[in-house]
Design an enzyme around this catalytic site. Structure first.
Site, PDB file in Angstrom:
ATOM      1  N   ASP A 180     -21.558   0.413  58.663  1.00 14.63           N
ATOM      2  CA  ASP A 180     -20.443   1.319  58.947  1.00 14.63           C
ATOM      3  C   ASP A 180     -19.359   1.198  57.883  1.00 14.63           C
ATOM      4  O   ASP A 180     -19.330   0.234  57.093  1.00 14.63           O
ATOM      5  CB  ASP A 180     -19.890   0.957  60.337  1.00 14.63           C
ATOM      6  CG  ASP A 180     -19.222   2.119  61.036  1.00 14.63           C
ATOM      7  OD1 ASP A 180     -18.958   3.135  60.384  1.00 14.63           O
ATOM      8  OD2 ASP A 180     -18.955   1.991  62.245  1.00 14.63           O
ATOM      9  N   ASP A 213     -19.875  10.989  64.761  1.00 13.86           N
ATOM     10  CA  ASP A 213     -19.489  10.280  65.984  1.00 13.86           C
ATOM     11  C   ASP A 213     -19.458  11.229  67.164  1.00 13.86           C
ATOM     12  O   ASP A 213     -19.348  10.785  68.308  1.00 13.86           O
ATOM     13  CB  ASP A 213     -18.094   9.661  65.812  1.00 13.86           C
ATOM     14  CG  ASP A 213     -18.166   8.277  65.198  1.00 13.86           C
ATOM     15  OD1 ASP A 213     -19.282   7.767  65.034  1.00 13.86           O
ATOM     16  OD2 ASP A 213     -17.107   7.718  64.880  1.00 13.86           O
TER      17      ASP A 213
HETATM   18  C1  DGJ Z   1     -17.698   4.152  64.016  1.00 18.63           C
HETATM   19  C2  DGJ Z   1     -19.121   4.533  64.217  1.00 18.63           C
HETATM   20  O1  DGJ Z   1     -19.343   5.822  63.760  1.00 18.63           O
HETATM   21  C3  DGJ Z   1     -19.482   4.363  65.681  1.00 18.63           C
HETATM   22  O2  DGJ Z   1     -20.776   4.830  65.913  1.00 18.63           O
HETATM   23  C4  DGJ Z   1     -19.333   2.918  66.049  1.00 18.63           C
HETATM   24  O3  DGJ Z   1     -20.271   2.156  65.334  1.00 18.63           O
HETATM   25  C5  DGJ Z   1     -17.935   2.457  65.738  1.00 18.63           C
HETATM   26  N1  DGJ Z   1     -17.527   2.769  64.389  1.00 18.63           N
HETATM   27  C6  DGJ Z   1     -17.798   0.983  65.958  1.00 18.63           C
HETATM   28  O4  DGJ Z   1     -16.578   0.506  65.579  1.00 18.63           O
END
Ligand code: DGJ
Length: 748
Positions: free
Chosen positions: A471, A541
């Protein structure tokens, strides 16, 4: 051979059955561009295409001479591809042809991702050397053409052959001059949770551009643009594509000049960029992939999908079926312990899920986003047996284990920050600007990359980890690295990305069996640069099925199904509050790499049965959903956006799945039909509808239909009887499964 050189007119012809690209060395040695488009006969003589401009720009200031790699200050007044400041402060350049060579295959770019070949006969490369003598600068332009793809890849290397320092202020990966401006520019733009929305505008006089200054390609604009004619559709008409194999600050621009010609350029964003090119050193630009289609945007996407899926992604996961994951993020956020994870994993296993992915919150004292990034050791209160322990227990359930990390970041509340406060990116004389309560590690520093490689190798080496979700949740502020002298601070952003690539390269080499998925708060770094290392990315997301229609449609303009991770989540949806049927959520997430992002232990018996059925359905067609040819049928960006349809077709056109989605239902829709594409018109297909039921749509479509009928007349997608439309409801989705019947003759 795809590349020929006519010595009389000094014209290069790069051609295959689909495209031709013509370059001419003009009379004065300037490198002129003649043509990029549909394939032209190999034997033709095309030198005359340069018309009166064959002389170059001498005594013809500001003429619309088409150039391969334009430079400023010597007669071309449009946006340049290359700006280099010389020791005397001048930025004028006038490079001239010096030599060229042609070789089989294509070369890699040191430190940067690029497309590749598996055999020398897959592609041919033309390398042209230009020299600007007063600046003591050598410019090597690389043009590669694949034997059977409508794509030209380009990259540039600059070398200082003098004794004084040069400063590169702009070095585009590609520039393309087109003879008219009758185009629409298509871009993929958006924001967090609504990435890659298709935006289209007519080209106008002056410049129109998209780009990023965030230190990552970003949610706002994807490093891709297309030009299309007004009447170009998914299936017909001309289109050009420009895509950059790069994950940092980029610029993609179209400039229309006073003579209605168009100049396209794509590359590292020149804003804030300055690279000190010492005597004897070289600078390499990222690769750009230029595609052309005469058969609409669909064929343009086909070209990018094939190239990026098969010749950019690499390693065992390039072709391997991707596992169906259960990710615990939306099920628990930071609030979990080992028992809770095992409860979720067990329920997921019982539904047919193949991998459990432990998301954020497993390390340090991470109970919110306020701390611990950088401290990549397990939180023993949550995971008493550490990562090794939970991985072992998950595997004992019959699942594989994956883990989330955010290696490029550090929290101020972390041991790593206490130990190395100077490793955080920032200007020493200014306060650090936090984003999501975190700072960015200085990936431009070798010792930081080495340290992260050590820590992550340790993690991956000690626990049985099959997958990593990498991430990256904030962009860069106060760009500055103490490791660079003042004169080199303009290199920071590019050096940061080189550091990220270096870490990825070392980790993927050391752990080739691990599947990496890239993520940057969803699609904030969904770009071709990442795809070399991580063959799939967390698309957004936003897991709401209706929002995902537009996100996945837009993303598919450039990126293949195999790169798009798509998860079914709980309702009300955590991003929009919308409640959509479970079948609709699955029918959208099937088109890509399927996963679940909910608490399976909280499902009702009925939901559990439905999810098991979804997983079984997907597994039986996994290759189609992950690697089939994606055909876009009805755009959510056109009309009122109420309807979307797309399909995936096998290479032999024997199998296909069509997805049809309607946001709001309405009465009296009439005999609405959906015409398919990409089938074999002579084949007969057995059509079945999912979810199965005795509803009017299933009744009207199930059975055997000819490929010709399906493409010319289509499937019935709304109930004919107005009373029946009551049974449909809002946010409805249906899949149509097509399987070619074996002809009688073949059965014997
Ligand atoms: C952002 C990501 O896109 C989410 O799927 C998740 O992993 C969160 N960060 C976790 O902090």
């Amino acid at each position: 051979m795809p590349i020929t050189f006519d010595t009389t007119s000094r014209t290069f012809h790069l051609r295959n059955d689909k495209i031709s690209y013509l370059i001419r060395v003009l009379e004065n040695g300037t490198l002129g561009h003649l043509y990029f488009g549909g394939s032209l006969a190999e034997s033709g003589s095309y030198g005359r295409l340069s018309g009166v401009e064959y002389l170059g720009l001498s005594n013809r200031l500001g003429d619309p001479v088409a150039l391969e790699y334009p430079t400023p200050g010597t007669g071309d007044f449009r946006v340049p591809a290359l700006t280099v400041e010389q020791a005397n402060g001048s930025t004028a350049l006038d490079p001239r042809y010096t030599s060229h060579r042609v070789f089989g295959g294509k070369s890699a770019i040191p430190g940067l991702p690029s497309t590749y070949v598996q055999g020398y006969d897959e592609a041919e490369t033309l390398e042209i050397l230009l020299t600007d003598t007063p600046a003591s600068l050598e410019i090597r332009l690389f043009f590669a053409i694949y034997a059977d793809r409508p794509v030209i890849t380009r990259a540039v290397r600059l070398r200082n052959i003098g004794s004084e320092q040069l400063t590169v202020r702009c070095a585009m990966s590609a520039s393309l001059d087109l003879p008219d401006a009758d185009w629409e520019m298509v871009q993929l733009s958006g924001a967090w949770a609504r990435e890659c929305h298709v935006r289209t505008r007519r080209l106008e006089a002056g410049s129109q551009a998209i780009g990023s200054l965030r230190g990552a390609s970003g949610h706002e604009h994807n490093p891709f643009l297309a030009l299309k004619r007004e009447h170009t559709t998914e299936e017909a008409g001309e289109a050009y594509g420009l895509s950059l194999v790069y994950s940092g600050n980029f610029l993609a621009e179209a400039e229309v000049d006073q003579y209605q010609t168009t100049r396209l350029r794509i590359g590292i964003n020149p804003e804030g960029f300055a690279w000190a090119l010492d005597p004897g050193t070289e600078f390499c630009t990222p690769e750009a992939a230029l595609a052309f289609s005469e058969a609409g945007l669909g064929a343009l996407s086909d070209a990018y999908h094939g190239l990026y899926r098969d010749r950019l992604a690499r390693g065992v996961w390039r072709d391997a079926p991707r596992p169906i994951v259960l990710n615990n993020w939306e099920a628990t956020y930071y609030d979990f312990d080992e028992a809770r994870l095992l409860e979720i994993a067990t329920a997921a296993r019982d539904l047919g899920v193949e991998m459990f992915v432990l998301d954020d919150g497993w390390f340090g004292r991470r109970d919110s986003d306020a701390s611990s990034l950088g401290d990549w050791t397990a939180n023993k209160a949550k995971l008493p047996g550490g990562v090794e322990g939970i991985a072992r227990q998950i595997e004992a359930l019959g699942l594989r284990f994956g883990i989330w990390i955010e290696p490029e970041m550090v929290s101020q509340r972390s041991q790593l920050f206490v130990d190395h406060p100077d490793w955080a990116v920032g200007v020493p004389t200014r306060p650090h600007t936090e984003g999501r309560n975190q700072l960015v590690l200085d990936m431009a520093r070798r010792e930081v990359v080495d340290y992260l490689f050590g820590v992550l190798s340790d993690l991956l080496g000690h626990a049985s980890i099959s997958y990593v979700k990498w991430d990256m949740n904030r962009n860069i502020t106060e760009p500055f690295s103490p490791s660079l002298p003042a004169a080199r601070q303009g290199e920071f952003f590019h050096r940061y990305i080189l550091g990220v690539y270096d870490l990825y390269e070392r980790l993927t080499r050391a752990f080739p069996q691990v599947l990496f998925e890239s993520c940057a708060s969803g699609g904030g770094r969904f770009d071709p640069g990442m795809l070399q290392f991580a063959p799939q990315a967390w698309t957004s997301d936003d897991t709401d099925a209706i929002e995902r229609l537009r996100i996945q449609w837009g993303t598919s303009l450039c990126y293949p199904l195999s790169s798009m991770a798509a998860h079914v989540s709980a309702i009300p949806n955590h991003q929009t509050g919308r409640s959509t049927p479970l079948a609709t959520r699955a029918a959208v997430a099937f088109f890509g790499v399927l996963g679940y992002e909910l608490d399976p232990a909280a499902l009702t018996d009925e939901e559990r049965e439905a999810v098991s059925g979804q997983i079984a359905y997907y597994k039986a067609r996994r290759d189609l959903f992950q690697r089939g040819r994606f055909v876009r049928l009805k755009s959510p960006f056109e009309g009122d956006g109420n309807e979307t349809a797309w399909m995936t077709v096998s290479a032999d056109a024997k199998r296909a799945v069509v997805g049809h989605y309607r946001v709001l239902n309405g009465p009296q829709r009439g005999r609405e039909r959906l015409r398919l594409r990409g089938l074999d018109p002579k084949a007969s297909y057995r059509v079945s509808v999912w979810p199965a039921g005795d509803d009017p749509i299933s009744a009207a479509n199930s059975g055997v239909r000819g490929g010709d009928e399906l493409m010319r007349i289509g499937l019935l997608v709304a109930p004919e009887n107005p009373v029946d439309s009551r049974s449909v409801g809002d946010f409805a989705a249906r899949l149509f499964d097509l399987e070619a019947e074996t002809p009688e003759a073949d059965r014997r």
